[in-house]
Design an enzyme around this catalytic site. Structure first.
Site, PDB file in Angstrom:
ATOM      1  N   ALA A  17       0.816  -1.224   0.000  1.00 37.80           N
ATOM      2  CA  ALA A  17       0.000   0.000   0.000  1.00 37.80           C
ATOM      3  C   ALA A  17       0.853   1.278   0.000  1.00 37.80           C
ATOM      4  O   ALA A  17       0.885   2.029  -0.980  1.00 37.80           O
ATOM      5  CB  ALA A  17      -0.955  -0.034   1.180  1.00 37.80           C
ATOM      6  N   ALA A  18       1.568   1.521   1.092  1.00 41.23           N
ATOM      7  CA  ALA A  18       2.330   2.780   1.198  1.00 41.23           C
ATOM      8  C   ALA A  18       3.506   2.794   0.227  1.00 41.23           C
ATOM      9  O   ALA A  18       3.776   3.809  -0.436  1.00 41.23           O
ATOM     10  CB  ALA A  18       2.821   2.961   2.640  1.00 41.23           C
ATOM     11  N   ARG A  28       6.145  10.232 -10.757  1.00 42.72           N
ATOM     12  CA  ARG A  28       5.387  11.338 -11.354  1.00 42.72           C
ATOM     13  C   ARG A  28       6.033  12.673 -11.032  1.00 42.72           C
ATOM     14  O   ARG A  28       5.975  13.611 -11.812  1.00 42.72           O
ATOM     15  CB  ARG A  28       3.932  11.316 -10.871  1.00 42.72           C
ATOM     16  N   GLU A  39      10.871  -5.918  -1.971  1.00 40.17           N
ATOM     17  CA  GLU A  39       9.671  -6.553  -1.422  1.00 40.17           C
ATOM     18  C   GLU A  39      10.005  -8.007  -1.104  1.00 40.17           C
ATOM     19  O   GLU A  39      10.367  -8.773  -1.989  1.00 40.17           O
ATOM     20  CB  GLU A  39       8.524  -6.444  -2.426  1.00 40.17           C
ATOM     21  N   SER A  45       2.392  -4.607  -4.749  1.00 40.63           N
ATOM     22  CA  SER A  45       1.114  -3.910  -4.913  1.00 40.63           C
ATOM     23  C   SER A  45      -0.075  -4.849  -5.132  1.00 40.63           C
ATOM     24  O   SER A  45      -0.719  -4.818  -6.173  1.00 40.63           O
ATOM     25  CB  SER A  45       1.223  -2.941  -6.104  1.00 40.63           C
ATOM     26  N   ALA A  47      -3.850  -6.473  -3.569  1.00 37.08           N
ATOM     27  CA  ALA A  47      -4.998  -5.949  -2.817  1.00 37.08           C
ATOM     28  C   ALA A  47      -5.249  -6.792  -1.578  1.00 37.08           C
ATOM     29  O   ALA A  47      -6.107  -7.679  -1.592  1.00 37.08           O
ATOM     30  CB  ALA A  47      -6.230  -5.944  -3.714  1.00 37.08           C
ATOM     31  N   CYS A  49      -6.733  -6.018   1.040  1.00 44.08           N
ATOM     32  CA  CYS A  49      -8.106  -5.830   1.528  1.00 44.08           C
ATOM     33  C   CYS A  49      -9.095  -6.721   0.766  1.00 44.08           C
ATOM     34  O   CYS A  49     -10.212  -6.950   1.237  1.00 44.08           O
ATOM     35  CB  CYS A  49      -8.537  -4.374   1.380  1.00 44.08           C
ATOM     36  N   ASN A 306      -1.947   4.703   2.226  1.00 42.09           N
ATOM     37  CA  ASN A 306      -1.788   5.245   0.868  1.00 42.09           C
ATOM     38  C   ASN A 306      -1.497   6.741   0.893  1.00 42.09           C
ATOM     39  O   ASN A 306      -0.621   7.225   0.183  1.00 42.09           O
ATOM     40  CB  ASN A 306      -3.045   4.973   0.036  1.00 42.09           C
ATOM     41  N   TYR A 427     -31.344  15.253  -0.927  1.00 45.18           N
ATOM     42  CA  TYR A 427     -32.582  14.570  -0.560  1.00 45.18           C
ATOM     43  C   TYR A 427     -33.528  14.380  -1.747  1.00 45.18           C
ATOM     44  O   TYR A 427     -33.818  15.322  -2.472  1.00 45.18           O
ATOM     45  CB  TYR A 427     -33.346  15.336   0.541  1.00 45.18           C
TER      46      TYR A 427
HETATM   47  C1  LIG Z   1      -7.134  -9.452   4.907  1.00 44.83           C
HETATM   48  C2  LIG Z   1      -6.974  -7.976   5.070  1.00 44.83           C
HETATM   49  C3  LIG Z   1      -8.054  -7.141   4.810  1.00 44.83           C
HETATM   50  C4  LIG Z   1      -7.913  -5.775   4.977  1.00 44.83           C
HETATM   51  N1  LIG Z   1      -9.005  -4.974   4.709  1.00 44.83           N
HETATM   52  C5  LIG Z   1      -8.874  -3.640   4.850  1.00 44.83           C
HETATM   53  C6  LIG Z   1      -9.959  -2.785   4.532  1.00 44.83           C
HETATM   54  O1  LIG Z   1     -11.030  -3.246   4.099  1.00 44.83           O
HETATM   55  N2  LIG Z   1      -9.800  -1.449   4.716  1.00 44.83           N
HETATM   56  C7  LIG Z   1      -8.619  -0.923   5.179  1.00 44.83           C
HETATM   57  O2  LIG Z   1      -8.522   0.303   5.317  1.00 44.83           O
HETATM   58  N3  LIG Z   1      -7.571  -1.707   5.488  1.00 44.83           N
HETATM   59  C8  LIG Z   1      -7.677  -3.044   5.317  1.00 44.83           C
HETATM   60  N4  LIG Z   1      -6.605  -3.840   5.606  1.00 44.83           N
HETATM   61  C9  LIG Z   1      -5.373  -3.223   6.151  1.00 44.83           C
HETATM   62  C10 LIG Z   1      -4.521  -2.673   5.034  1.00 44.83           C
HETATM   63  O3  LIG Z   1      -4.332  -3.665   4.079  1.00 44.83           O
HETATM   64  C11 LIG Z   1      -3.195  -2.208   5.615  1.00 44.83           C
HETATM   65  O4  LIG Z   1      -3.459  -1.186   6.533  1.00 44.83           O
HETATM   66  C12 LIG Z   1      -2.274  -1.672   4.545  1.00 44.83           C
HETATM   67  O5  LIG Z   1      -1.994  -2.647   3.583  1.00 44.83           O
HETATM   68  C13 LIG Z   1      -0.957  -1.196   5.174  1.00 44.83           C
HETATM   69  O6  LIG Z   1      -0.097  -0.771   4.186  1.00 44.83           O
HETATM   70  P1  LIG Z   1       1.469  -0.802   4.381  1.00 44.83           P
HETATM   71  O7  LIG Z   1       2.054  -0.333   3.105  1.00 44.83           O
HETATM   72  O8  LIG Z   1       1.833  -0.112   5.628  1.00 44.83           O
HETATM   73  O9  LIG Z   1       1.825  -2.317   4.631  1.00 44.83           O
HETATM   74  P2  LIG Z   1       1.554  -3.584   3.728  1.00 44.83           P
HETATM   75  O10 LIG Z   1       0.490  -3.323   2.742  1.00 44.83           O
HETATM   76  O11 LIG Z   1       1.351  -4.710   4.682  1.00 44.83           O
HETATM   77  O12 LIG Z   1       2.913  -3.787   2.955  1.00 44.83           O
HETATM   78  C14 LIG Z   1       4.117  -3.987   3.615  1.00 44.83           C
HETATM   79  C15 LIG Z   1       5.018  -4.829   2.743  1.00 44.83           C
HETATM   80  O13 LIG Z   1       6.339  -4.721   3.227  1.00 44.83           O
HETATM   81  C16 LIG Z   1       6.987  -5.945   3.008  1.00 44.83           C
HETATM   82  N5  LIG Z   1       8.154  -6.026   3.888  1.00 44.83           N
HETATM   83  C17 LIG Z   1       8.180  -6.016   5.235  1.00 44.83           C
HETATM   84  N6  LIG Z   1       9.441  -6.106   5.695  1.00 44.83           N
HETATM   85  C18 LIG Z   1      10.242  -6.157   4.619  1.00 44.83           C
HETATM   86  C19 LIG Z   1      11.647  -6.252   4.465  1.00 44.83           C
HETATM   87  N7  LIG Z   1      12.471  -6.295   5.500  1.00 44.83           N
HETATM   88  N8  LIG Z   1      12.132  -6.294   3.211  1.00 44.83           N
HETATM   89  C20 LIG Z   1      11.306  -6.247   2.131  1.00 44.83           C
HETATM   90  N9  LIG Z   1       9.970  -6.162   2.233  1.00 44.83           N
HETATM   91  C21 LIG Z   1       9.444  -6.104   3.464  1.00 44.83           C
HETATM   92  C22 LIG Z   1       5.927  -6.973   3.313  1.00 44.83           C
HETATM   93  O14 LIG Z   1       6.230  -8.208   2.661  1.00 44.83           O
HETATM   94  C23 LIG Z   1       4.671  -6.307   2.772  1.00 44.83           C
HETATM   95  O15 LIG Z   1       4.340  -6.785   1.484  1.00 44.83           O
HETATM   96  C24 LIG Z   1      -6.692  -5.218   5.417  1.00 44.83           C
HETATM   97  C25 LIG Z   1      -5.599  -6.057   5.657  1.00 44.83           C
HETATM   98  C26 LIG Z   1      -5.734  -7.407   5.467  1.00 44.83           C
HETATM   99  C27 LIG Z   1      -4.548  -8.295   5.705  1.00 44.83           C
END
Ligand SMILES: Cc1cc2nc3c(=O)[nH]c(=O)nc-3n(C[C@H](O)[C@H](O)[C@H](O)COP(=O)(O)OP(=O)(O)OC[C@H]3O[C@@H](n4cnc5c(N)ncnc54)[C@H](O)[C@@H]3O)c2cc1C
Length: 558
Positions: A17-18, A28, A39, A45, A47, A49, A306, A427
């Site tokens: 996500a981030a 961009r 990764e 990237s 989904a 969620c 995000n 409304y």
């Molecule tokens: C099943 C599920 C459903 C969800 N549903 C929702 C929802 O409906 N609405 C909502 O707002 N949020 C939802 N979330 C939460 C949301 O997905 C997370 O808040 C969001 O993805 C966080 O983004 P992030 O970039 O911080 O971390 P992530 O998306 O978790 O990405 C972090 C990435 O970093 C990688 N990484 C970690 N350490 C290392 C390393 N040392 N070297 C290389 N790569 C590394 C990991 O492999 C991972 O892929 C859900 C989460 C899950 C699991």
């Protein structure tokens, strides 16, 4: 467009996500930067969620969960994505990250580094957690493992440990696969981010769809085909899903000496920068300010992740985009219903020290006379001193998320109940009522603050009644009263109150119970006009009280 003098080396650890958002934004903003994502998983990237919906079968194409590929990232953004590559060390003084992947151990230099490592699901140290039938759901491989286990073993029963939004979504998904599901939640309620009465409504909704919900009890151990609970009972389970929380991924950050905050998240400033001026961080691993009370919190959700990624990227290139926190706005689909919330819950607002008022509105989601109207429960939480909105919760088959998004916007703008009362919302009968539930909730709150229609929550009312000198005056219709009678109350239907004033004691504080609070407000005005001073409307009436601990109605009006 930010103009850079030389090819800046932008390194991102974590590509979902981030991290993925930041990479696209970096490109961009700067066509010349060298952008690399490390990764550790096999996908960039994706989904996360969407995973429960693929398991449940609503999403049918697995490939639609892959929002971007390594190749796609390169062709569109010229970003070098290194998959299956784990960053294992940050050398801050040399500005080098050591990574281990298919190419062996490599060292990658950076000018600016973004940590976007997210979190990992907590695995409680319980006997049996390593069993082949015990799962977590966080990544696409997790999802694949669950699906192939179901296909091969055809479990008829599953236990889900944890009643947060992922646990609840997974309950629906497994149920859709024909599995009988029990949710086991240690707290007294599911969806602990919401107030207890909403937890109770959600539990009831889940149970009506055949999900068993056990609250106030934990998992003690996992056996081959059953789960033992802390109360001594056991549940048959051919598979177990652990969904008991998220722990920020901080091993690298800690080893690199970056500052960790009191909430257990990585500390960043208002530009997403850590205590190292060349290292930024975003997403589930950081702590941020809560936009309502300003205290540090962790909000592991995709929207904030995000936005933080986008802001961090901007600032890594010398921009000055500020980040001032999040509200924790969230929404979850639960079969045919939706639960949503934003800002502070009532309990959160009390803990934060506000002088809390609440207002409930139980109303159809659009004009009742227009076909298809379904009930909606809305609660707002406000500060009685300043009349500022602090939060909101909603539950119903339709229209919950719409009201919560309005309230989230209002919270962002630090609006008061006066502002909410004046919101000019769309409304027409198929969509709404002339007064949106958000407007109505503000009217109720303002009437309480001004003293025109003082109210108490069902929980506060119970406290007063137990303290003595207080009486519940039940003004529901005879039909409503007889279907869900309340003991120890004086029953006088609202329409008869004017004619039966002599039956109502003046030496006690009166707490008026109507069906939803509306006729309670009307009755309160009648009593005030006739000389009663210590009289309160029970906020939300029966429809709020029936979900409040301690209230006992002998049947339900449904
Ligand atoms: C099943 C599920 C459903 C969800 N549903 C929702 C929802 O409906 N609405 C909502 O707002 N949020 C939802 N979330 C939460 C949301 O997905 C997370 O808040 C969001 O993805 C966080 O983004 P992030 O970039 O911080 O971390 P992530 O998306 O978790 O990405 C972090 C990435 O970093 C990688 N990484 C970690 N350490 C290392 C390393 N040392 N070297 C290389 N790569 C590394 C990991 O492999 C991972 O892929 C859900 C989460 C899950 C699991």
């Amino acid at each position: 467009m930010i103009v850079t003098e030389h090819r800046k080396r932008m390194l991102i650890i974590g590509g979902v996500a981030a991290g993925a958002t930041a990479a696209a934004r970096l490109r961009r903003l700067d066509e010349s930067a060298e952008i690399t994502i490390l990764e550790k998983g096999p996908y960039v990237s994706f989904a996360n969620c969407g995973l429960p919906y693929f398991i449940g079968g609503e999403i049918t194409r697995r490939s639609s969960l892959l929002l971007q590929t390594k190749e796609g990232f390169f062709s569109r953004y010229r970003v070098d994505v290194k998959l299956n590559t784990e960053a294992v060390e940050i050398n801050r003084s040399a500005k080098i990250v050591t990574a281990r992947g298919p190419e062996g151990e490599t060292e990658i230099g950076y000018d600016k580094l973004l940590l976007a490592q997210g979190g990992a699901p907590v695995t409680p140290p319980l006997p049996g957690v390593d069993g082949k039938h015990v799962f977590r759901i966080w990544t696409i491989p997790d999802m694949d493992r669950i699906l192939s286990y179901i296909k091969e073993n055809k479990p008829s029963r599953a236990v889900i440990a944890g009643g947060g939004f992922i646990g609840l979504e997974m309950a629906e998904a497994l149920h859709a696969r024909g599995i009988r599901v029990t949710i086991v939640e240690l707290s007294p309620q599911v969806m602990i981010t919401m107030d207890p009465e909403f937890g109770a409504m959600i539990k009831d909704g889940l149970e009506s769809h055949g999900i068993e919900v056990r609250t106030g009890v934990g998992v003690k151990g996992i056996r081959h085909s059953s789960v033992e609970l802390t109360d001594g009972s056991s549940i048959e389970a051919g598979m177990v899903l652990l969904s008991v929380g998220v722990r920020p991924e901080l091993t690298l950050a800690k080893a690199a000496g970056l500052t960790i905050g009191g909430t257990g998240g990585l500390v960043v400033d208002g530009t997403m920068r850590t205590n190292d001026p060349d290292i930024y961080a975003a997403g589930d691993m950081i702590e941020i300010a809560h936009k309502v009370h300003g205290k540090k919190v962790r909000i592991p959700l995709a929207g904030p992740a995000n936005r933080q990624g986008r802001i961090a990227a901007t600032n890594m290139l010398g921009g000055r985009m500020p980040y001032d926190g999040a509200l924790g706005t969230s929404v979850v689909k639960l079969f045919d219903s939706t639960a949503a919330s934003t800002g502070l819950s009532e309990k959160g607002a009390r803990e934060a020290g506000f002088e809390v008022g609440v207002a409930y509105v139980f109303k159809d989601h659009h004009a009742t006379y227009y076909p298809g109207a379904t009930p909606l429960a809305l609660k707002i939480v406000y500060d009685k001193k300043s009349s500022r909105l602090l939060g909101g919760e909603a539950y119903g088959k339709n229209g919950a998320e719409k009201r919560i998004d309005v309230l989230a916007t209002a919270l962002h703008g630090k609006m008061t109940l006066n502002d909410l009362a004046e919101l000019d919302l769309a409304y027409a009968p198929p969509y709404n009522s002339a007064n949106d539930p958000v407007n109505l909730a503000a009217f109720v709150g303002l009437n309480n603050i001004s003293g025109y229609s003082p109210s108490k929550t069902p929980a506060e009312t119970l406290e007063e009644i137990h303290r003595g000198g207080a009486l519940a005056l039940d003004v529901r219709t005879f039909g409503e009263m007889s279907r869900a009678p309340l003991q120890d109350a004086l029953h006088i239907p609202a329409d008869e109150v004017r004619d039966r004033l002599d039956e109502i004691p003046k030496d006690k504080s009166l707490y008026i119970l109507s069906k939803d609070g509306f006729l309670g407000h009307t009755t309160l005005q009648i009593l005030k006009a006739n000389g009663w001073n210590r009289v309160f409307n029970i906020a939300g009436g029966y429809l709020a009280a029936r979900w409040t601990d301690g209230w006992c109605f002998h049947a339900s009006l449904d």
